[in-house]
Write a protein that holds these residues in place. Structure first.
Motif, PDB file in Angstrom:
ATOM      1  N   SER A  68       0.831  -1.204   0.000  1.00 44.06           N
ATOM      2  CA  SER A  68       0.000   0.000   0.000  1.00 44.06           C
ATOM      3  C   SER A  68       0.865   1.253   0.000  1.00 44.06           C
ATOM      4  O   SER A  68       2.061   1.209   0.317  1.00 44.06           O
ATOM      5  CB  SER A  68      -0.904   0.006   1.237  1.00 44.06           C
ATOM      6  OG  SER A  68      -0.141   0.236   2.415  1.00 44.06           O
ATOM      7  N   THR A 213      -5.130   2.032   9.558  1.00 44.28           N
ATOM      8  CA  THR A 213      -6.035   1.082   8.897  1.00 44.28           C
ATOM      9  C   THR A 213      -7.023   0.439   9.866  1.00 44.28           C
ATOM     10  O   THR A 213      -7.979  -0.200   9.435  1.00 44.28           O
ATOM     11  CB  THR A 213      -5.219  -0.033   8.227  1.00 44.28           C
ATOM     12  OG1 THR A 213      -4.499  -0.772   9.239  1.00 44.28           O
ATOM     13  CG2 THR A 213      -4.229   0.541   7.227  1.00 44.28           C
ATOM     14  N   SER A 215      -6.516  -2.138  11.661  1.00 41.02           N
ATOM     15  CA  SER A 215      -6.503  -3.578  11.416  1.00 41.02           C
ATOM     16  C   SER A 215      -5.146  -4.156  11.790  1.00 41.02           C
ATOM     17  O   SER A 215      -4.117  -3.471  11.711  1.00 41.02           O
ATOM     18  CB  SER A 215      -6.804  -3.877   9.947  1.00 41.02           C
ATOM     19  OG  SER A 215      -5.729  -3.465   9.116  1.00 41.02           O
ATOM     20  N   GLY A 218      -2.995  -4.344   8.598  1.00 42.45           N
ATOM     21  CA  GLY A 218      -2.302  -3.090   8.300  1.00 42.45           C
ATOM     22  C   GLY A 218      -1.059  -2.932   9.154  1.00 42.45           C
ATOM     23  O   GLY A 218      -0.032  -2.424   8.697  1.00 42.45           O
TER      24      GLY A 218
END
Length: 333
Positions: A68, A213, A215, A218
């Motif tokens: 990302s 994120t 998460s 992430g």
């Protein structure tokens, strides 16, 4: 101002830093002493091997599930934070005294350099000052010419200069080569706390990635790219200055060793790969002095100077640069 390698004496120094019989030993500055213990050897191997394996896995993993923009941003940010901590802080400031810094900047540079995960600041500086004293001669901790000039000897020497020397049990004397840093309580503390700065350096990217994120995935990808891959890339770029830049490259300036300029490392090394001028004029705050030679470390030092955080910067004058080029021309003739 830091003591440069040109003023390091072989004779022992007393508490005032002058040659003579030492009146008392200086306080320990790092976790290790003059000999590496087995636990340090194992820890060093892990710090090198794990990020390197992540670097090898980076391309196929990126092909499989991508990377990302957040991961890349974290990699780039923390890479250049650590890189400039090494190039401006550990190298040009602490090792060579290329400028004077106000106290907050001095401590910030020590911390930023420690986050590159290349060892405690006092040990790093001591090793590098010794390197300059014996550059590419007997006594140099990491010369690629250590074993000779034949191709097999040079290949072996390149391995030694790149990373093999770090596993040598004998350590550079910190009392001899970095007494000024040992006497500074703040810098001594930063050096002793190297493990903490390493953990912080590795933990910040996944912390940011996880929070952004929201998460665990992430956090994991941020740790992979922003911590492991970043550290491995920075390690090998830094070590390439010891190995590649002392084996190949152009040498437009006179120096007493085989340091050369390697242009394709300039951006990644924050200007350190303009290595020939550095060894011709070690205290210079700028290494890339010729047209087109990108040196981001010098640019940041200029900004520090403009903000009033740094002063007495040793910028290379045209006359000083020209004198070294003329000396090189005279040698060539």
């Amino acid at each position: 101002m830091a003591i440069g390698p040109d003023v390091i004496e072989d004779a022992p120094k007393n508490a005032s830093g002058q040659p003579g019989s030492p009146s008392a030993p200086l306080p320990s500055a790092t976790l290790g002493g003059e000999q590496k213990r087995s636990v340090e050897q194992i820890t060093l191997l892990l710090f090198i091997a794990v990020p390197f394996l992540a670097l090898l896995a980076a391309v196929p993993l990126a092909w499989g599930w991508g990377v990302s923009w957040l991961d890349l941003g974290l990699l780039v940010f923390f890479y250049y934070l650590g890189c400039h901590g090494i190039t401006i802080g550990f190298h040009r400031y602490f090792t060579h005294g290329s400028f004077k810094a106000k106290r907050p900047l001095r401590i910030a540079l020590a911390v930023a350099g420690s986050m590159a995960v290349e060892g405690p600041v006092v040990r790093w500086v001591a090793d590098h000052r010794k390197h300059h004293k014996f550059s590419d001669a007997e006594g140099d901790p990491h010369s690629p010419w250590r074993y000779g000039e034949t191709l097999p000897a040079l290949l072996k020497g390149l391995w030694w200069a790149h990373m093999g020397w770090m596993f040598d049990e004998e350590q550079t004397s910190q009392e001899k080569y970095a007494p000024d840093l040992i006497k500074d309580p703040a810098i001594r503390a930063v050096s002793r706390q190297f493990v903490f700065w390493t953990i912080l350096s590795l933990a910040l990217p996944p912390l940011v990635g996880g929070l952004v994120t929201m998460s665990w995935w992430g956090a994991f990808t941020a740790f992979f790219w922003g911590s492991l891959v970043r550290v491995a890339l920075l390690h090998h770029v830094t070590w390439s200055i010891n190995s590649i830049c002392h084996a190949v490259g152009k040498r437009p300036f006179k120096s007493r060793d085989r340091s050369g300029n390697v242009w394709w490392l300039a951006v990644l090394s924050c200007g350190e790969s303009w290595h020939n001028l550095h060894h011709a004029d070690p205290t210079s705050a700028r290494h890339g002095v010729m047209r087109g030679q990108v040196d981001s470390s010098a640019r940041l030092i200029r900004w520090f100077e403009q903000f009033g955080w740094a002063h007495d910067v040793r910028w290379p004058s045209r006359e000083r640069i020209a004198s070294r080029r003329r000396e090189q021309a005279a040698v060539a003739e």
